[in-house]
Design a protein around this motif. Structure first.
Motif, PDB file in Angstrom:
ATOM      1  N   GLN A 155     116.260  47.798 128.886  1.00  0.00           N
ATOM      2  CA  GLN A 155     117.293  48.554 129.568  1.00  0.00           C
ATOM      3  C   GLN A 155     117.015  50.056 129.446  1.00  0.00           C
ATOM      4  O   GLN A 155     116.579  50.539 128.396  1.00  0.00           O
ATOM      5  CB  GLN A 155     118.670  48.262 128.958  1.00  0.00           C
ATOM      6  CG  GLN A 155     119.021  46.789 128.875  1.00  0.00           C
ATOM      7  CD  GLN A 155     119.139  46.163 130.242  1.00  0.00           C
ATOM      8  OE1 GLN A 155     119.720  46.756 131.149  1.00  0.00           O
ATOM      9  NE2 GLN A 155     118.585  44.962 130.404  1.00  0.00           N
ATOM     10  N   ARG A 156     117.316  50.784 130.521  1.00  0.00           N
ATOM     11  CA  ARG A 156     117.233  52.237 130.466  1.00  0.00           C
ATOM     12  C   ARG A 156     118.515  52.790 129.854  1.00  0.00           C
ATOM     13  O   ARG A 156     119.621  52.421 130.267  1.00  0.00           O
ATOM     14  CB  ARG A 156     117.042  52.822 131.858  1.00  0.00           C
ATOM     15  CG  ARG A 156     115.679  52.543 132.480  1.00  0.00           C
ATOM     16  CD  ARG A 156     115.481  53.399 133.714  1.00  0.00           C
ATOM     17  NE  ARG A 156     116.606  53.279 134.651  1.00  0.00           N
ATOM     18  CZ  ARG A 156     116.841  54.134 135.636  1.00  0.00           C
ATOM     19  NH1 ARG A 156     116.052  55.171 135.800  1.00  0.00           N
ATOM     20  NH2 ARG A 156     117.845  53.931 136.459  1.00  0.00           N
ATOM     21  N   ALA A 157     118.357  53.664 128.881  1.00  0.00           N
ATOM     22  CA  ALA A 157     119.511  54.267 128.229  1.00  0.00           C
ATOM     23  C   ALA A 157     119.217  55.736 127.954  1.00  0.00           C
ATOM     24  O   ALA A 157     118.050  56.165 127.986  1.00  0.00           O
ATOM     25  CB  ALA A 157     119.842  53.540 126.928  1.00  0.00           C
ATOM     26  N   SER A 158     120.265  56.502 127.708  1.00  0.00           N
ATOM     27  CA  SER A 158     120.110  57.913 127.365  1.00  0.00           C
ATOM     28  C   SER A 158     121.149  58.280 126.319  1.00  0.00           C
ATOM     29  O   SER A 158     122.279  57.766 126.330  1.00  0.00           O
ATOM     30  CB  SER A 158     120.315  58.819 128.592  1.00  0.00           C
ATOM     31  OG  SER A 158     119.417  58.504 129.621  1.00  0.00           O
ATOM     32  N   VAL A 159     120.761  59.157 125.421  1.00  0.00           N
ATOM     33  CA  VAL A 159     121.705  59.799 124.523  1.00  0.00           C
ATOM     34  C   VAL A 159     122.015  61.169 125.115  1.00  0.00           C
ATOM     35  O   VAL A 159     121.111  61.949 125.419  1.00  0.00           O
ATOM     36  CB  VAL A 159     121.143  59.938 123.100  1.00  0.00           C
ATOM     37  CG1 VAL A 159     122.081  60.775 122.229  1.00  0.00           C
ATOM     38  CG2 VAL A 159     120.934  58.562 122.490  1.00  0.00           C
ATOM     39  N   VAL A 160     123.298  61.447 125.302  1.00  0.00           N
ATOM     40  CA  VAL A 160     123.729  62.679 125.965  1.00  0.00           C
ATOM     41  C   VAL A 160     124.649  63.444 125.031  1.00  0.00           C
ATOM     42  O   VAL A 160     125.622  62.888 124.504  1.00  0.00           O
ATOM     43  CB  VAL A 160     124.459  62.379 127.290  1.00  0.00           C
ATOM     44  CG1 VAL A 160     124.851  63.681 127.990  1.00  0.00           C
ATOM     45  CG2 VAL A 160     123.594  61.513 128.198  1.00  0.00           C
ATOM     46  N   VAL A 161     124.352  64.714 124.811  1.00  0.00           N
ATOM     47  CA  VAL A 161     125.210  65.585 124.020  1.00  0.00           C
ATOM     48  C   VAL A 161     125.302  66.916 124.741  1.00  0.00           C
ATOM     49  O   VAL A 161     124.331  67.369 125.351  1.00  0.00           O
ATOM     50  CB  VAL A 161     124.667  65.753 122.579  1.00  0.00           C
ATOM     51  CG1 VAL A 161     123.286  66.391 122.568  1.00  0.00           C
ATOM     52  CG2 VAL A 161     125.640  66.549 121.728  1.00  0.00           C
ATOM     53  N   SER A 162     126.474  67.534 124.697  1.00  0.00           N
ATOM     54  CA  SER A 162     126.714  68.720 125.533  1.00  0.00           C
ATOM     55  C   SER A 162     127.277  69.876 124.724  1.00  0.00           C
ATOM     56  O   SER A 162     128.489  70.134 124.742  1.00  0.00           O
ATOM     57  CB  SER A 162     127.677  68.370 126.674  1.00  0.00           C
ATOM     58  OG  SER A 162     127.205  67.282 127.428  1.00  0.00           O
ATOM     59  N   PRO A 163     126.426  70.586 123.987  1.00  0.00           N
ATOM     60  CA  PRO A 163     126.920  71.799 123.335  1.00  0.00           C
ATOM     61  C   PRO A 163     127.214  72.877 124.355  1.00  0.00           C
ATOM     62  O   PRO A 163     126.399  73.138 125.235  1.00  0.00           O
ATOM     63  CB  PRO A 163     125.764  72.192 122.407  1.00  0.00           C
ATOM     64  CG  PRO A 163     124.557  71.608 123.056  1.00  0.00           C
ATOM     65  CD  PRO A 163     125.011  70.339 123.728  1.00  0.00           C
ATOM     66  N   ALA A 164     128.392  73.475 124.232  1.00  0.00           N
ATOM     67  CA  ALA A 164     128.784  74.572 125.129  1.00  0.00           C
ATOM     68  C   ALA A 164     128.624  74.193 126.599  1.00  0.00           C
ATOM     69  O   ALA A 164     128.163  74.981 127.414  1.00  0.00           O
ATOM     70  CB  ALA A 164     127.977  75.829 124.817  1.00  0.00           C
ATOM     71  N   ARG A 165     128.979  72.966 126.953  1.00  0.00           N
ATOM     72  CA  ARG A 165     128.978  72.466 128.331  1.00  0.00           C
ATOM     73  C   ARG A 165     127.583  72.328 128.942  1.00  0.00           C
ATOM     74  O   ARG A 165     127.448  72.184 130.153  1.00  0.00           O
ATOM     75  CB  ARG A 165     129.849  73.362 129.224  1.00  0.00           C
ATOM     76  CG  ARG A 165     131.298  73.461 128.780  1.00  0.00           C
ATOM     77  CD  ARG A 165     132.074  74.379 129.690  1.00  0.00           C
ATOM     78  NE  ARG A 165     133.458  74.510 129.226  1.00  0.00           N
ATOM     79  CZ  ARG A 165     134.363  75.306 129.800  1.00  0.00           C
ATOM     80  NH1 ARG A 165     134.030  76.027 130.860  1.00  0.00           N
ATOM     81  NH2 ARG A 165     135.582  75.384 129.326  1.00  0.00           N
TER      82      ARG A 165
END
Length: 553
Positions: free
Chosen positions: A417-427
């Motif tokens: 499966q394709r997956a991603s870890v996403v984190v958004s410092p300061a948008r």
């Protein structure tokens, strides 16, 4: 110091060893838009500078009186009751020394009393987080509309609002019923408020804030308020004891019809707070907790359980069945849409939480998770469980994660499966793609290197906390889920020394579901320049700074 003029309202400020915050509480009363009040500082025999501070406040304003108890009572009830004995006003309110009243609180509640004859008036409570300054309203749905309630039977949901401090009571009402705060117990507000609700012929609700409650959720355990001492089994015992006293009162006063509503309130509010803490408790505490709560849970109305979300019912039943490790696992998903790691079916087609079919009819009813629709939800709202099984330092400012994804509804197709870890410092999103490989049906695992140094940060730097999410994609649809961190791993700190130096700490959240948490803190030149940029930079300056930053790369 006293005055001969009869005050319209008496506000009692209870205090114990709180010399620092007492002046703030008292000043909030002296600034009231309705000034004809009496303030009684009721001191539960403090041993710090509280007596000196209280006497100074008394000397500065004739509306203030100081009362010192001859010995410490260990609770809130005795100092309130002693103050009621000497209060001179026809209306009474109560304030804790670490809180405040909004400037027009007395005016608002007194006006409600003067509009019509009622036994008490109540309003909204502002909750202020002392660590973040965030302001929210306590139980906003209960106070959204101004109205007069003709007896609690007409609106039993108000039992959820059990604070005594959000109300102004008619003195004659309290005296007529001999209603005082129960001494020698904790959680006295819950019993007192239940009694007041049941005994009142009518009361008025106003939507405006009348109390400002300061919340310090992460204060040191030894300094925490009673309600924040949930790590103590004595706290559990005290809370259950007051519930039994409320039950006895409801029966004795002819209000048995409120029992299901009161039981629902206990499950949804009181038990729910302990449930959220279960992942962080050791085996001894868990066993003691189960021993305390299980007998009381057996006495509650079945209809109260049926009104809860399925995930909360699962946690309760696992505790009742002594499946405490599973209860800890289930508790990590409360309020966050997390699937069980395993489910099992029986011959009837029922789907149960866990690895085996429950043995009793009651357990089968509570652990049946068919209403979660694990197999049938639209993909964007499908339930998965993403657990990080290992966290290790990588090169530079990176961290290596091993992620295991549970798919009990078998929503993901066979194969990687394709997956991603996403984190958004300061948008600004940092997206790291990786592959989840099948381990067995319904279980996938993959490794991902999260390079925090690659995050695009604003020129003034970024200081704050973010919780990465796992993103799955299927046929153009996207599913987002939280990442559950190992609760026992030690935080990892790395420093990025590029154009914008920052210190970054990867750690478990330490509360709630225990999400993976990343903390950014500017260091070096970023820490020195950032405050100046934030203070003076307009759009043009910020654009110029971004050009300089780009040129330096």
């Amino acid at each position: 110091m006293t005055t001969t003029r009869t005050p319209d309202a008496t506000i009692t400020v209870i205090v114990f060893n709180d010399a620092e915050r007492l002046p703030r509480a008292v000043q909030s009363l002296l600034r009231q838009t309705h000034s004809n009040i009496e303030v009684i500082i009721s001191d539960d025999h403090s041993t710090d500078d509280t007596p000196a501070v209280a006497r100074r406040l008394e000397a500065q304003d004739e509306r203030v009186r100081y009362l010192r108890l001859p010995e410490n009572s260990g609770g809130c009830s005795a100092p309130r009751n002693r103050a009621v004995e000497i209060a001179r006003a026809p209306y009474l309110m109560f304030l804790d020394s670490d809180d405040e009243l909004p400037a027009n609180a007395v005016e608002l509640l007194l006006a409600a009393h003067r509009e019509r004859e009622i036994d008490f008036a109540m309003g909204a409570v502002e909750r202020v987080r002392v660590d973040t300054g965030r302001v929210t309203t306590w139980m906003p749905h209960l106070v959204a509309e101004r109205r007069t309630v003709e007896g609690i039977d007409s609106e039993p949901g108000l039992l959820f609002e059990h604070l005594s401090t959000s109300k102004m009571y008619r003195r004659e009402f309290l005296d007529r019923h001999g209603l005082r705060f129960p001494e020698g117990i904790h959680y006295e507000d819950q019993l007192f408020s239940a009694q007041a609700y049941c005994l009142a012929r009518s009361f008025t609700v106003v939507p405006e804030p009348v109390y400002r409650w300061y919340i310090a959720p992460f204060v040191a355990a030894e300094s925490a308020s009673i309600s924040n001492q949930r790590h103590k089994l004595s706290n559990v015992r005290d809370r259950i004891h007051v519930q039994t006293l409320i039950d006895d009162f409801l029966t004795g006063s002819g209000h048995e019809g409120l029992r299901e509503e009161k039981d629902y309130k206990f499950l949804k509010h009181d038990f729910r707070m302990y449930a959220g803490d279960l992942p962080y408790r050791d085996e001894e505490w868990l066993a003691g907790f189960a021993d305390l709560v299980t007998p009381y849970l057996e006495t509650l109305a079945p209809g109260a359980f049926a009104r809860l979300p399925r995930t909360e019912r699962v946690v309760i039943q696992l505790v009742r069945d002594g499946r405490l490790a599973e209860a800890q696992s289930a508790a990590r998903g409360l309020g966050h849409g997390v699937a069980p790691a395993r489910t099992v079916t029986d011959g009837s087609g029922a789907v149960y939480w866990g690895a085996h079919v429950p043995s009793s009819d009651g357990a089968r009813r509570e652990l049946d998770v068919r209403d979660l629709e694990l197999e049938f939800r639209p993909f964007p709202s499908a339930l998965f469980r993403h657990e990080i099984t290992s966290v290790t330092p990588g090169p530079g400012a990176s961290v290596d994660l091993t992620v295991r994804t549970y798919d009990p509804g078998l929503r993901l197709p066979v194969g990687p499966q394709r997956a991603s870890v996403v984190v958004s410092p300061a948008r600004r999103r940092l997206v790291t793609a990786f592959r989840l490989d099948p381990v067995r049906p319904g279980v996938f695992e993959g490794n991902v290197r999260l390079d925090l140094g690659a995050a695009q940060l604003p020129v003034q730097g970024f200081e704050g906390i973010r919780h990465p999410q796992l993103r799955l994609e299927q046929q153009g649809l996207t599913n987002w889920g939280i990442l559950l961190a190992p609760l026992d791993f030690r935080s990892r700190t790395a420093t990025h020394v590029g154009t914008l130096p920052h210190e970054m700490t990867v750690e478990p959240e330490g509360r709630g579901p225990g999400r993976l948490q990343i903390r950014w803190r500017p260091v070096g030149v970023t820490a020195r320049i950032g405050p100046v940029v934030r203070k003076v930079a307009g759009p043009r300056v910020r654009r110029a700074a971004r050009l300089v930053k780009s040129a330096l790369r």
